[in-house]
Design a protein around this motif. Structure first.
Motif, PDB file in Angstrom:
ATOM      1  N   THR A  59     -60.199  61.525 117.038  1.00  6.41           N
ATOM      2  CA  THR A  59     -59.298  61.423 118.196  1.00  6.41           C
ATOM      3  C   THR A  59     -58.754  60.013 118.396  1.00  6.41           C
ATOM      4  O   THR A  59     -57.727  59.847 119.062  1.00  6.41           O
ATOM      5  N   ILE A  60     -59.384  58.997 117.812  1.00  2.77           N
ATOM      6  CA  ILE A  60     -58.840  57.639 117.920  1.00  2.77           C
ATOM      7  C   ILE A  60     -57.465  57.540 117.242  1.00  2.77           C
ATOM      8  O   ILE A  60     -56.645  56.706 117.614  1.00  2.77           O
ATOM      9  N   ILE A  61     -57.200  58.419 116.288  1.00  5.19           N
ATOM     10  CA  ILE A  61     -55.871  58.460 115.652  1.00  5.19           C
ATOM     11  C   ILE A  61     -54.833  58.914 116.668  1.00  5.19           C
ATOM     12  O   ILE A  61     -53.719  58.385 116.716  1.00  5.19           O
ATOM     13  N   ASN A  62     -55.194  59.877 117.523  1.00  8.01           N
ATOM     14  CA  ASN A  62     -54.283  60.292 118.595  1.00  8.01           C
ATOM     15  C   ASN A  62     -54.015  59.123 119.547  1.00  8.01           C
ATOM     16  O   ASN A  62     -52.879  58.911 119.962  1.00  8.01           O
ATOM     17  N   THR A  63     -55.064  58.373 119.878  1.00  6.87           N
ATOM     18  CA  THR A  63     -54.884  57.202 120.747  1.00  6.87           C
ATOM     19  C   THR A  63     -53.877  56.245 120.115  1.00  6.87           C
ATOM     20  O   THR A  63     -52.959  55.756 120.784  1.00  6.87           O
ATOM     21  N   PHE A  64     -54.054  55.976 118.831  1.00  3.24           N
ATOM     22  CA  PHE A  64     -53.171  55.049 118.132  1.00  3.24           C
ATOM     23  C   PHE A  64     -51.727  55.552 118.137  1.00  3.24           C
ATOM     24  O   PHE A  64     -50.793  54.803 118.456  1.00  3.24           O
ATOM     25  N   ILE A  65     -51.526  56.811 117.797  1.00  2.00           N
ATOM     26  CA  ILE A  65     -50.169  57.369 117.754  1.00  2.00           C
ATOM     27  C   ILE A  65     -49.533  57.343 119.142  1.00  2.00           C
ATOM     28  O   ILE A  65     -48.381  56.948 119.312  1.00  2.00           O
ATOM     29  N   GLU A  66     -50.286  57.740 120.154  1.00  3.26           N
ATOM     30  CA  GLU A  66     -49.743  57.815 121.506  1.00  3.26           C
ATOM     31  C   GLU A  66     -49.523  56.438 122.141  1.00  3.26           C
ATOM     32  O   GLU A  66     -48.796  56.324 123.127  1.00  3.26           O
ATOM     33  N   SER A  67     -50.112  55.407 121.582  1.00  3.03           N
ATOM     34  CA  SER A  67     -49.971  54.045 122.107  1.00  3.03           C
ATOM     35  C   SER A  67     -48.814  53.282 121.477  1.00  3.03           C
ATOM     36  O   SER A  67     -48.528  52.156 121.879  1.00  3.03           O
ATOM     37  N   ALA A  69     -60.626  54.287 123.528  1.00  2.37           N
ATOM     38  CA  ALA A  69     -59.841  53.072 123.728  1.00  2.37           C
ATOM     39  C   ALA A  69     -59.777  52.256 122.447  1.00  2.37           C
ATOM     40  O   ALA A  69     -60.725  52.232 121.653  1.00  2.37           O
ATOM     41  N   LEU A  70     -58.645  51.586 122.260  1.00  2.00           N
ATOM     42  CA  LEU A  70     -58.432  50.723 121.101  1.00  2.00           C
ATOM     43  C   LEU A  70     -58.687  49.262 121.468  1.00  2.00           C
ATOM     44  O   LEU A  70     -58.450  48.857 122.604  1.00  2.00           O
ATOM     45  N   LYS A  71     -59.121  48.491 120.499  1.00  2.00           N
ATOM     46  CA  LYS A  71     -59.295  47.052 120.699  1.00  2.00           C
ATOM     47  C   LYS A  71     -57.952  46.409 121.029  1.00  2.00           C
ATOM     48  O   LYS A  71     -57.824  45.610 121.948  1.00  2.00           O
ATOM     49  N   ASP A  72     -56.920  46.749 120.242  1.00  2.00           N
ATOM     50  CA  ASP A  72     -55.543  46.318 120.489  1.00  2.00           C
ATOM     51  C   ASP A  72     -54.740  47.571 120.780  1.00  2.00           C
ATOM     52  O   ASP A  72     -54.510  48.377 119.868  1.00  2.00           O
ATOM     53  N   SER A  73     -54.309  47.745 122.016  1.00  2.00           N
ATOM     54  CA  SER A  73     -53.692  49.015 122.387  1.00  2.00           C
ATOM     55  C   SER A  73     -52.327  49.245 121.750  1.00  2.00           C
ATOM     56  O   SER A  73     -51.978  50.365 121.428  1.00  2.00           O
ATOM     57  N   VAL A  74     -51.557  48.184 121.542  1.00  2.00           N
ATOM     58  CA  VAL A  74     -50.219  48.359 120.969  1.00  2.00           C
ATOM     59  C   VAL A  74     -50.105  47.548 119.683  1.00  2.00           C
ATOM     60  O   VAL A  74     -50.541  46.403 119.616  1.00  2.00           O
ATOM     61  N   THR A  75     -49.524  48.152 118.664  1.00  2.00           N
ATOM     62  CA  THR A  75     -49.296  47.501 117.377  1.00  2.00           C
ATOM     63  C   THR A  75     -47.793  47.334 117.194  1.00  2.00           C
ATOM     64  O   THR A  75     -47.039  48.268 117.451  1.00  2.00           O
ATOM     65  N   ASP A  76     -47.353  46.179 116.763  1.00  2.00           N
ATOM     66  CA  ASP A  76     -45.926  45.944 116.554  1.00  2.00           C
ATOM     67  C   ASP A  76     -45.485  46.626 115.259  1.00  2.00           C
ATOM     68  O   ASP A  76     -45.780  46.159 114.165  1.00  2.00           O
ATOM     69  N   PHE A 126     -59.828  63.885 124.441  1.00  2.00           N
ATOM     70  CA  PHE A 126     -60.464  62.579 124.563  1.00  2.00           C
ATOM     71  C   PHE A 126     -59.665  61.543 123.778  1.00  2.00           C
ATOM     72  O   PHE A 126     -59.238  61.803 122.657  1.00  2.00           O
ATOM     73  N   ARG A 127     -59.452  60.366 124.353  1.00  2.00           N
ATOM     74  CA  ARG A 127     -58.729  59.290 123.685  1.00  2.00           C
ATOM     75  C   ARG A 127     -59.556  58.013 123.735  1.00  2.00           C
ATOM     76  O   ARG A 127     -59.537  57.296 124.729  1.00  2.00           O
TER      77      ARG A 127
END
Length: 192
Positions: A126-134, A99-106, A96-97
Motif C-alpha cells: 500500500t505504500i506504492i498507493n501512497t507514493f502514487i497519490e502523493s 506515510a512516506l519519509k518524503d511525501s512529494v517527489t519532483d 491504508f496509506r
C-alpha cells in the motif's frame, strides 16, 4: 625497415585500443534510445527490489529514487504470518496509506517513471498507493516492476490500472530471474 616495423606495431596497438574503447562506449548506452528522461523509483523492504531498481537504472541511464516509509519496517513488521504485524495490517486494509519519509517527489524533469516493489499478498504494498497519490504523474509513462518469491505481477498491474485510470501505464515486469537482455527487450517492447 626496423623503424617501419615498430611504427606499424605501434599503430596496431593504438588502433586496437581505439576499437576497444569504442565498443565499451557502445555497450554502456541506455536501453531507452529516444532521449526520455527516466526516474527509477522503488520501495524495498529487504534490499531485493533495490537491486532490481539499480539494474534498471543502469540499463536506462535513469536516476534512482528510494520510496522510503516515514517509519522503516522492522523484521517484526515484515512477518506476514503474524496477523498483528504492520505489513499484515496494512495489506488487509487496502485503503491504508503508510506515510512516506518524503511525501512529494519532483517528477517534473522525467518522462518515464519506473515504480518497483516487492510482492505482498499477490500485489503491490500500500505504500506504492501512497507514493502514487502523493505525486503528479500527468504526462508521464509509469512502468511497474516487481520482485517476488513466487507470484507474478498480473494482479498488481490490474489493481494499478483500476485504481489510477488517468495514469498511462506501460507493461510491467516480474524481475525474478531476468537477464539484462530480458530487461532491454521489455523496455524496447514498451516503446520506451
Amino acid at each position: 625497415m626496423k623503424h617501419l616495423t615498430m611504427i606499424i606495431a605501434a599503430l596496431s596497438v593504438i588502433t586496437g585500443g581505439l576499437i576497444s574503447c569504442s565498443s565499451k562506449t557502445h555497450n554502456t548506452t541506455s536501453a531507452t534510445d529516444n532521449n526520455s528522461k527516466v526516474l527509477v523509483c522503488y520501495f524495498s523492504a529487504t534490499g531485493t527490489t533495490e537491486k532490481a531498481a539499480e539494474r534498471i537504472a543502469s540499463l536506462t541511464g535513469g536516476t534512482l529514487h528510494n520510496i522510503e516509509p516515514a517509519v522503516p519496517y522492522s523484521d517484526a513488521d515484515l512477518d506476514w504470518r503474524d496477523t498483528l504485524s504492520r505489513c499484515y495490517v496494512e495489506m488487509h486494509n487496502r485503503s491504508f496509506r503508510p506515510a512516506l519519509k518524503d511525501s512529494v517527489t519532483d517528477l517534473s524533469g522525467y518522462d518515464v517513471v519506473f515504480i518497483g516493489y516487492p510482492n505482498w499478498w499477490n500485489t503491490h504494498p500500500t505504500i506504492i498507493n501512497t507514493f502514487i497519490e502523493s505525486n503528479n504523474f500527468e504526462g508521464k509513462t509509469v512502468v511497474p516492476f516487481m520482485t517476488s518469491g513466487g507470484s507474478n505481477i498480473i494482479n498488481s498491474e490490474k489493481e494499478l490500472h483500476e485504481a489510477y485510470p488517468s495514469i498511462t501505464f506501460a507493461k510491467g515486469l516480474l524481475m525474478n530471474g531476468v537477464s539484462d537482455n530480458d530487461i532491454k527487450e521489455w523496455i524496447s517492447d514498451s516503446g520506451l
